[in-house]
Every structure is written in structure tokens, then in C-alpha cells.
Enzyme design. Sequence first.
Site, short mmCIF file in Angstrom:
data_model
loop_
_atom_site.label_atom_id
_atom_site.label_comp_id
_atom_site.label_asym_id
_atom_site.label_seq_id
_atom_site.Cartn_x
_atom_site.Cartn_y
_atom_site.Cartn_z
N SER A 44 11.08 9.45 13.44
CA SER A 44 10.38 8.30 12.85
C SER A 44 10.71 8.13 11.37
O SER A 44 10.47 9.02 10.55
CB SER A 44 8.87 8.52 13.01
N TRP A 58 -3.15 6.50 9.51
CA TRP A 58 -1.89 6.23 10.22
C TRP A 58 -0.92 5.49 9.31
O TRP A 58 -1.25 4.42 8.80
CB TRP A 58 -2.15 5.40 11.48
N GLY A 59 0.27 6.05 9.15
CA GLY A 59 1.32 5.33 8.47
C GLY A 59 1.62 5.83 7.06
O GLY A 59 0.73 6.22 6.32
N ASN A 60 2.90 5.78 6.72
CA ASN A 60 3.31 6.04 5.34
C ASN A 60 2.54 5.14 4.38
O ASN A 60 2.18 5.55 3.27
CB ASN A 60 4.82 5.75 5.24
N ASP A 61 2.23 3.92 4.84
CA ASP A 61 1.53 2.96 3.98
C ASP A 61 0.04 3.26 3.85
O ASP A 61 -0.68 2.48 3.21
CB ASP A 61 1.78 1.52 4.44
#
Lengths: 198, 198
Positions: B14, B181-184
Site C-alpha cells: 500500500s 484510517w489513512g496517511n491523511d
Amino acid sequence: MSAAQIEFFWDSASPYTYLAATQIEQLAARHGATVRWRPFLLGKAFEATGNRAPASVPVKGKYLFGDLQLWARHYGVPLKFPSVFPVASLGSLRVACALPEADVARWAQAVMHAYWAENQDIGQPQALAQIATDLGLDSDALLAKTQTPAVKEALKANTDEAIRRGVFGAPTFFVGEQMFWGNDRLELLDAYLGGRLG
Amino acid sequence: MSAAQIEFFWDSASPYTYLAATQIEQLAARHGATVRWRPFLLGKAFEATGNRAPASVPVKGKYLFGDLQLWARHYGVPLKFPSVFPVASLGSLRVACALPEADVARWAQAVMHAYWAENQDIGQPQALAQIATDLGLDSDALLAKTQTPAVKEALKANTDEAIRRGVFGAPTFFVGEQMFWGNDRLELLDAYLGGRLG
């Protein structure tokens, strides 16, 4: 370079668009940029691109429900998940198309606040009329204008243009042709306008 | 309160996980927190939840391709989209399960760097062996160990646990049962650890 313009494609039915709408003017101001608020129909962009609302994956929907509250706390803005969801945002977007450019930002902010913070059903013309009146606008004239072909066509043109330029979700921002998708890309948009992503 | 622990569910296949992996240790250190790197099979989480890779919507895939580059510039880390994509990450994740806990972070970082910055096909055992050797690990013993039932079961157990706890994508972080959830979402994780999300 002249002052940058941020085009902001928004649909009042989208919670992350509401969150971004509470932040974008301050972000723009930090860079001497302006915001052009462009209403469009998110559902049409989903249809055209094969994208779908995130909550169509149940476990994702559950997570995002909590995520929205974290963002609201992070920004220090109110968010109350509406009892009518999804909402028919068409009328609220047509009102935006019926207004002079100078009034679109405050309309967008007011209508999204009414829906996302005050649980008003903005799919109802009476709710839109009240919001317009509260803003000092002529609500009868405005709602009548939303039924004209020119206004209907303006919203359709915005939506078609968004899709043509690659929009598949909301909120979506453009600076020139550089696109930023999502409330969670305000960090990148800020860095971009600050010249740090050169 | 004792020091917080961040559980980091990662799959080397990912790209947003790679990006987050370049940032998470510094983020944790700012809060005196520790990171527990937990390999899992993202594809199994997609299957179990009905989620799908974002690039399955073509126009979204195109946008995200550019978005990854913006994040890499924003973080100041290299990113070169690999010629083999998607990659068979299973072997690299099993190696992580074969290692002592203290070595998992540097393995994860090395294997993701090899794939996402150096275009090495980490689906090949030889590539994994070389990365292990470069880290001063006994690559023969390590790769042999990945074929044992205990290691296979450890990866499966991590994956099952992730799904049970609501994971549908990667990267996913937990602080206790609060999921990000998520890099962001590193921005929110940072605010959360800083006590600013109440």
C-alpha cells in the site's frame, strides 16, 4: 504572480464538504488567495465515474461517522449528523446558481451550517426560504429564479465541467489545473499555495 | 497515564502505508508514544469488508497517482511508482512475523523503501534476502522461518484481528480502540495524542 484563485466544487449533501467549507476562506486568506465557490451535483459525478459514497461499505461508513466528529472537534466547529440523510441538495445548489457571485460563499456556508450543524432539512423549500431571509435576501424572488432554465443549466454546466476536469468526489479544489480532493487534502492545498510542493 | 502505544497495521503493498511509515516514528516520539508495527494482509480486509482498492475507479486512480507524489514532496521522501504493481507482499509480511518484535519496524521501513523508493520487486525471495542481509539479519534462517506454520498463523491472526476491530484499508492506526484510517489521518492522530480532541 497574481493572487491565486481556489475553485471549490461543493455539494451541501457532503459532510466532508461542510467541514472543508468551515476552513477554506481562512486558508485562502493566509495566502492572499480567493475562493470561487462552485456548486455541483456530487451524485452525477458518482454516476459518471463509477465512484460511490464511502458509506456504501458498511464498516467504512461506521468509521467515517466517528471520523467526522473528530474533524469537527479538531476544527472547533459544530456537527450534528442530520436525521434526513442523504438530503436532496438540488434546491440549495440551484439557489447558489441564482445568486450573484458575491453572495455564493455566504449562502453555501449558511445552507451547510443549517444542514450539518442545525439538522434542518434543506431539501424543503421553506427551509431554504428561511435561510435566504435570514441572510437578508429576497427569498421569494430567489426561489422563483431557481425554476428558470438559465439557473438549471448553470448547475448542470458546473457539474459537467467538474466531471470533465476529473472530479469524482467532494469537496474538490482546483488551483489552476492542480486538483485536490477531500477535506483531508487542505494540508496539501495549504502547502501548495505556500510554494512548498514546487 | 503511561506512554501511549500506537498500533500500526501495515501492508507493504500500500503506497499510503509507505508514506505514513516514513512519518509515524517521529510523530510518536513527539508524544512519548511507542509504535507497534503489525503486518496484515490488506487484500483480505478488502475481501472481508467489501471495500476495494481506490484505483478501481479509473479517474480516482489517476488522481491518486499524482496525489502520492504531492505527499512525497510534502514529506520530503522519495517515491517512485513501482513497475510491478500490485506486488505480492505476503513474503515481506511473513518475514515481519518471523522477526523478534524489536526488528519489525526497521524491516517494515526497509522493505517499503525498497519497493516504493527503489522499485525492487519485493515479491521475489531474492529481493527479501538481500534486504535482510543489508540489515545484518540471517536471511537464510529468516526466509526458512517464513515457511513455518507458526509464522503463517501469526500473519493470519493479525489479519483476522484487524478485520474484527473494523479495519477496511491501510494504513490503519489504533490508540486503544480509537481507530485512524489513512496517511491523511496522521494530523488527527497527532491531535489526539496531544490531547486536543478531548
